[in-house]
Scaffold this motif. Structure first.
Motif, mmCIF file in Angstrom:
data_model
loop_
_atom_site.group_PDB
_atom_site.id
_atom_site.type_symbol
_atom_site.label_atom_id
_atom_site.label_comp_id
_atom_site.label_asym_id
_atom_site.label_seq_id
_atom_site.Cartn_x
_atom_site.Cartn_y
_atom_site.Cartn_z
ATOM 1 N N THR A 187 5.322 -8.833 0.648
ATOM 2 C CA THR A 187 6.358 -7.793 0.668
ATOM 3 C C THR A 187 5.916 -6.573 -0.130
ATOM 4 O OG1 THR A 187 7.434 -8.934 -1.186
ATOM 5 C CG2 THR A 187 8.271 -9.378 1.033
ATOM 6 N N THR A 188 5.274 -6.801 -1.263
ATOM 7 C CA THR A 188 4.778 -5.682 -2.068
ATOM 8 C C THR A 188 3.759 -4.875 -1.292
ATOM 9 O OG1 THR A 188 5.122 -6.900 -4.137
ATOM 10 C CG2 THR A 188 3.590 -5.043 -4.197
ATOM 11 N N PHE A 189 2.874 -5.570 -0.588
ATOM 12 C CA PHE A 189 1.844 -4.881 0.183
ATOM 13 C C PHE A 189 2.468 -4.071 1.316
ATOM 14 C CE2 PHE A 189 -1.435 -4.547 3.447
ATOM 15 C CZ PHE A 189 -2.481 -4.030 2.696
ATOM 16 N N ILE A 190 3.454 -4.646 2.002
ATOM 17 C CA ILE A 190 4.115 -3.946 3.109
ATOM 18 C C ILE A 190 4.791 -2.675 2.603
ATOM 19 C CG2 ILE A 190 5.993 -4.056 4.780
ATOM 20 C CD1 ILE A 190 5.347 -7.048 5.104
ATOM 21 N N TYR A 191 5.543 -2.793 1.484
ATOM 22 C CA TYR A 191 6.192 -1.617 0.918
ATOM 23 C C TYR A 191 5.157 -0.571 0.492
ATOM 24 C CZ TYR A 191 10.550 -4.291 0.777
ATOM 25 O OH TYR A 191 11.658 -5.027 1.115
ATOM 26 N N GLY A 192 4.060 -1.047 -0.082
ATOM 27 C CA GLY A 192 2.998 -0.133 -0.498
ATOM 28 C C GLY A 192 2.403 0.610 0.680
ATOM 29 N N VAL A 193 2.227 -0.094 1.801
ATOM 30 C CA VAL A 193 1.697 0.537 3.013
ATOM 31 C C VAL A 193 2.675 1.581 3.544
ATOM 32 C CG1 VAL A 193 1.148 0.137 5.443
ATOM 33 C CG2 VAL A 193 0.217 -1.377 3.687
ATOM 34 N N LEU A 194 3.966 1.237 3.596
ATOM 35 C CA LEU A 194 4.970 2.163 4.121
ATOM 36 C C LEU A 194 5.091 3.417 3.253
ATOM 37 C CD1 LEU A 194 7.785 -0.349 5.210
ATOM 38 C CD2 LEU A 194 6.141 0.872 6.666
ATOM 39 N N ILE A 195 5.095 3.223 1.945
ATOM 40 C CA ILE A 195 5.160 4.358 1.027
ATOM 41 C C ILE A 195 3.923 5.238 1.196
ATOM 42 C CG2 ILE A 195 5.050 5.020 -1.412
ATOM 43 C CD1 ILE A 195 6.778 2.534 -1.998
ATOM 44 N N GLY A 196 2.770 4.586 1.306
ATOM 45 C CA GLY A 196 1.528 5.331 1.494
ATOM 46 C C GLY A 196 1.513 6.108 2.797
ATOM 47 N N LEU A 197 2.005 5.493 3.871
ATOM 48 C CA LEU A 197 2.034 6.166 5.165
ATOM 49 C C LEU A 197 2.937 7.395 5.144
ATOM 50 C CD1 LEU A 197 2.111 3.151 7.658
ATOM 51 C CD2 LEU A 197 0.261 4.802 7.336
ATOM 52 N N LYS B 274 1.977 5.936 -6.106
ATOM 53 C CA LYS B 274 2.731 4.679 -6.102
ATOM 54 C C LYS B 274 2.094 3.678 -5.146
ATOM 55 C CE LYS B 274 6.276 2.039 -7.086
ATOM 56 N NZ LYS B 274 6.454 1.472 -8.451
ATOM 57 N N SER B 275 1.671 4.144 -3.982
ATOM 58 C CA SER B 275 1.043 3.265 -3.009
ATOM 59 C C SER B 275 -0.265 2.694 -3.549
ATOM 60 C CB SER B 275 0.782 4.030 -1.700
ATOM 61 O OG SER B 275 0.125 3.214 -0.763
ATOM 62 N N ILE B 276 -1.071 3.530 -4.198
ATOM 63 C CA ILE B 276 -2.336 3.063 -4.767
ATOM 64 C C ILE B 276 -2.088 1.977 -5.804
ATOM 65 C CG2 ILE B 276 -4.290 3.743 -6.222
ATOM 66 C CD1 ILE B 276 -4.151 6.497 -4.848
ATOM 67 N N LYS B 277 -1.045 2.155 -6.606
ATOM 68 C CA LYS B 277 -0.713 1.159 -7.612
ATOM 69 C C LYS B 277 -0.334 -0.172 -6.975
ATOM 70 C CE LYS B 277 2.325 0.330 -11.583
ATOM 71 N NZ LYS B 277 3.450 0.868 -12.402
ATOM 72 N N MET B 278 0.325 -0.120 -5.809
ATOM 73 C CA MET B 278 0.834 -1.330 -5.159
ATOM 74 C C MET B 278 -0.218 -2.043 -4.318
ATOM 75 S SD MET B 278 4.598 0.109 -4.001
ATOM 76 C CE MET B 278 5.257 -1.469 -3.455
ATOM 77 N N ILE B 279 -1.143 -1.311 -3.703
ATOM 78 C CA ILE B 279 -2.074 -1.959 -2.760
ATOM 79 C C ILE B 279 -3.544 -1.713 -3.086
ATOM 80 C CG2 ILE B 279 -0.379 -1.833 -0.910
ATOM 81 C CD1 ILE B 279 -1.941 0.460 0.309
ATOM 82 N N ASP B 280 -3.860 -0.967 -4.122
ATOM 83 C CA ASP B 280 -5.170 -0.561 -4.632
ATOM 84 C C ASP B 280 -5.796 0.535 -3.766
ATOM 85 O OD1 ASP B 280 -7.400 -1.521 -2.844
ATOM 86 O OD2 ASP B 280 -6.715 -3.523 -3.421
ATOM 87 N N SER B 281 -6.727 1.270 -4.363
ATOM 88 C CA SER B 281 -7.245 2.484 -3.733
ATOM 89 C C SER B 281 -8.073 2.209 -2.484
ATOM 90 C CB SER B 281 -8.085 3.285 -4.743
ATOM 91 O OG SER B 281 -9.143 2.519 -5.258
#
Length: 302
Positions: A7-17, A244-251
Motif C-alpha cells: 500500500t505504501t508503494f502504491i501511494y508513493g507511485v500515485l503521488i509521484g505520478l 514525498k514519493s522518493i521517500k516512500m518508494i526510493d529514488s
C-alpha cells in the motif's frame, strides 16, 4: 533498504505520478511564454520570484520539525550543492533547450535520467540493480530512441543543440534525485525541498543580475501569468510531491515510474501547442508506458 509495504508503494507511485504530470506541464507553459519573446533566464527568474516566498514560509512553518536529528555542517553544504544543480542548473539547461526543440521531445530526452540515477545509486550508495529495473530501463530506452530518432529526422539541426542542453539537464537532475534520497530522512521532505529550492532561487537571482539583458518589468501580462502558473503548479506543488514519493518508494523506482513524464508532456503539447504526435512517437510512448507498468506491478508484488 527494507521492502516497502504494497500500500505504501502504491501511494508513493500515485503521488509521484501526480507530481510528474504537473512537472510535465512546465515545458508546455515555457513554450507558450516563448511566444511572447521572453528569454530563458527571464522566465526562469519569474518562476523563482513567484515560488520563493512559498518556500520561505514553509521553512519557517517547519523549522522545529526533525529537531531530534543531529545535523552536521556538511549536510547543509550538500543541500547547497544539490540545490544548485537540481533546480538551478537543471532548470536553466532545460529552459535553454526548450528554446530549440519541442516540448514533447524535451520530456522524452529528459527521461534519460533514470539510468543515471540507478548508476549513481550503485556507485555512491551501493544499491543493487535488480533485473526488473534493468528490463524496465531497456524498454524505456527503446521507446526513447524510437521517438527521438523520428523527431530528429523531422526537425533538423536545432534538435541536436536543444538535445544537448536537455541532456545536461537530465544529468544534473539525476544527481539531485540521488542526493535527495539520503538527505530527505535527515531534514524531512518539507524542509529539504524548501532549502534546496531557496538555494536555487538565489542562484537564479544572481545569474539574472550578472547577465541581465532585458528588464523583468518589460513583458506583457501573459508572461507574468505563465510565470506564476509555472511557479505554483509546475514547481512548488510537484516539488513536494516528488520528494514525498522518493521517500516512500526510493529514488531508483521513482526515476523509472517518471517515464509517465514524456507521455503527459506529449499529450499536453498536442492540446495546447498543437505539436503533432507521429505514429513512431506514439509507439515509443507505448513502449515507455509498458516499462513503467513492468517495474510498478512487479515491485508491488514483491
Amino acid at each position: 533498504m527494507g521492502i516497502k509495504k504494497p500500500t505504501t508503494f502504491i501511494y508513493g507511485v500515485l503521488i509521484g505520478l501526480l507530481g510528474i504530470v504537473l512537472f510535465s506541464s512546465k515545458a508546455v507553459m515555457v513554450k507558450l511564454a516563448y511566444q511572447y519573446d521572453v528569454d530563458a533566464i527571464s522566465i526562469l527568474l519569474l518562476r523563482m520570484l513567484f515560488a520563493c516566498p512559498f518556500y520561505i514560509i514553509i521553512v519557517l512553518w517547519n523549522r522545529n520539525k526533525q529537531a531530534h536529528v543531529v545535523l552536521e555542517n556538511k549536510d547543509y553544504y550538500w543541500i547547497v550543492f544539490f540545490g544548485m544543480i537540481g533546480y538551478y542548473l537543471s532548470s536553466y539547461f532545460d529552459f535553454v533547450g526548450l528554446s530549440y526543440i519541442k516540448a514533447s521531445l524535451e520530456r522524452i530526452i529528459l527521461f534519460l535520467y533514470p539510468t543515471m540515477v540507478i548508476i549513481f545509486n550503485k556507485v555512491f550508495l551501493k544499491n543493487r540493480i535488480t533485473n526488473v529495473q534493468i528490463a524496465a530501463i531497456i524498454l524505456t530506452y527503446i521507446g526513447i530512441v524510437i521517438a527521438f530518432g523520428d523527431e530528429v529526422a523531422i526537425s533538423g539541426n536545432d534538435t541536436y543543440i536543444g538535445g544537448f542542453f536537455i541532456l545536461l539537464s537530465a544529468i544534473t537532475y539525476a544527481s539531485y534525485l540521488v542526493g535527495s534520497g539520503w538527505l530527505i530522512p535527515k531534514f524531512g521532505v518539507m524542509k529539504f525541498t524548501s532549502y534546496a529550492m531557496i538555494v536555487s532561487c538565489i542562484c537564479v537571482f544572481v545569474h539574472y543580475l550578472i547577465i541581465k539583458e532585458t528588464s523583468i518589468f518589460s513583458y506583457t501580462w501573459e508572461v507574468y501569468l505563465l510565470g506564476f502558473l509555472i511557479a505554483i503548479f509546475a514547481t512548488v506543488i510537484p516539488s513536494f510531491l516528488v520528494s514525498k514519493s522518493i521517500k516512500m518508494i526510493d529514488s531508483s523506482n521513482f526515476a523509472i515510474i517518471a517515464g509517465a513524464g514524456p507521455i503527459s508532456t506529449i499529450i499536453l503539447a498536442g492540446i495546447f501547442l498543437g505539436e503533432q504526435l507521429t505514429w513512431l512517437q506514439l509507439f515509443g510512448a507505448l513502449v515507455v508506458i509498458f516499462g513503467i507498468l513492468l517495474v510498478s506491478l512487479k515491485r508491488v508484488k514483491s
